[in-house]
Design an enzyme around this catalytic site. Sequence first.
Site, PDB file in Angstrom:
ATOM      1  N   CYS A 270       0.735  -1.195   0.047  1.00  0.00           N
ATOM      2  CA  CYS A 270      -0.078  -0.034   0.185  1.00  0.00           C
ATOM      3  C   CYS A 270       0.737   1.261  -0.004  1.00  0.00           C
ATOM      4  O   CYS A 270       1.476   1.649  -0.918  1.00  0.00           O
ATOM      5  CB  CYS A 270      -0.918  -0.015   1.104  1.00  0.00           C
ATOM      6  N   PHE A 271       0.896   2.055   1.219  1.00  0.00           N
ATOM      7  CA  PHE A 271       1.854   3.101   1.115  1.00  0.00           C
ATOM      8  C   PHE A 271       3.149   2.667   0.963  1.00  0.00           C
ATOM      9  O   PHE A 271       4.088   3.645   0.477  1.00  0.00           O
ATOM     10  CB  PHE A 271       1.809   3.798   2.591  1.00  0.00           C
ATOM     11  N   ASN A 312      -7.290   0.198  -0.078  1.00  0.00           N
ATOM     12  CA  ASN A 312      -7.407   1.276   0.457  1.00  0.00           C
ATOM     13  C   ASN A 312      -6.561   2.341  -0.021  1.00  0.00           C
ATOM     14  O   ASN A 312      -5.396   2.645   0.960  1.00  0.00           O
ATOM     15  CB  ASN A 312      -7.615   1.091   2.032  1.00  0.00           C
ATOM     16  N   HIS A 364      -3.724  -5.048   0.177  1.00  0.00           N
ATOM     17  CA  HIS A 364      -3.601  -5.360   1.418  1.00  0.00           C
ATOM     18  C   HIS A 364      -3.514  -7.095   1.459  1.00  0.00           C
ATOM     19  O   HIS A 364      -4.655  -7.756   1.517  1.00  0.00           O
ATOM     20  CB  HIS A 364      -4.513  -4.889   2.450  1.00  0.00           C
ATOM     21  N   GLU A 366      -2.540  -8.766   3.724  1.00  0.00           N
ATOM     22  CA  GLU A 366      -3.054  -9.371   5.379  1.00  0.00           C
ATOM     23  C   GLU A 366      -4.383  -9.280   5.367  1.00  0.00           C
ATOM     24  O   GLU A 366      -4.855  -9.387   6.680  1.00  0.00           O
ATOM     25  CB  GLU A 366      -2.316  -8.525   5.931  1.00  0.00           C
TER      26      GLU A 366
END
Length: 389
Positions: A270-271, A312, A364, A366
């Site tokens: 993600c980030f 996200n 993600h 996870e």
Amino acid sequence: MPPHAPSTSPSAAPAILVLEDGRTFHGEAFGAVGETFGEAVFSTGMTGYQETLTDPSYHRQVVVMTAPHVGNTGINDEDPESRRIWVSGYVVRDPARVPSSWRSQGSLDDELRTQGVVGISGVDTRALTRHLRERGAMRVGISTTESDPAALLARVQQSGEMAGTELAGEVTTPEAYVVPADTAGSSGEGARFRVAVLDLGLKANTPRMMAQRGLEVHVLPATATLEEVLAVEPDGLFFSNGPGDPAATTAQVELLQGALERGLPYFGICFGNQLFGRALGFGTYKLRYGHRGINQPVMDRTTGKVEVTAHNHGFAVDAPLDRPTETPYGHATVSHVCLNDDVVEGLELRDADGRLKAFSVQYHPEAAAGPHDAAYLFDRFVSLLAGDL
């Protein structure tokens, strides 16, 4: 409170939601009373609302749930992904009046109220989502104390924007800590490798999944320096998910570049994917309304397999899909792509001999609420640490 007691009063206080372009929605208070501001985004997940609320990547965002019925399984102490709820506000159409689950320990409404999260219910979330899809993510305000939309709009337009904002420092762990390897679940012979994890908004399931694979996880604050990372004597480096604009996050990019220069294996999500892209010399940009939810199709171009994934993110990496890019650290290519809009969803870095040095994904793997198609990426990280790739 008994787990099956009604949680929403039939005479809830009126509330209003005002977008920065003036579009106004009326509803009822849901959660805490008061006023809140943030970036309006929508999530397409039909489950996993507790994980969404406690995901630090949603810091300073007001989340609109596209699924009409929210809160039916209540709240429990097992599913949070962090120490608190991070969303700035919450928007639902039909909140469950009675939570119904053997795991429920309370209602969503009560939990929002306890943690001071201002929300609104009874809103036409379908119309609101269509508006955000057409106009893009924008600032928003929710108030249970203001009845004048014009007055609330003025405050919305004075609130901060997501672009240009560094937020990792606001959500990171205050102190370093260690998650030991789960030797019972792995080889039973002690930790296989040691990993330094930079907490930019880390979700609890990430170190848990690493530990299950025999990794000793050293979680460090977002402010950690390269020297502090190397002091852990790690076999690899991991950057977590997190909120904010990657273009405004510079110290972590420099840290990652220093780690790549030293040949430290890297995995980011993600980030961590966005910062990896910037470390390699790519730009990042803000998506019109982002990817959020648990049903995004992504192709792993290294295998040709398609995964249903949890997302996200409101920013993305600007990297060429059709060719590799030479960087000071090796050959960089786009490894994953979103099948909805061709947004870059993963990167990998290889040396001149074609051996993998580092990789990242924009989503993600996870995802605690599911789907779990991408969990193999943690196994790929272990293989990278072992030098098998």
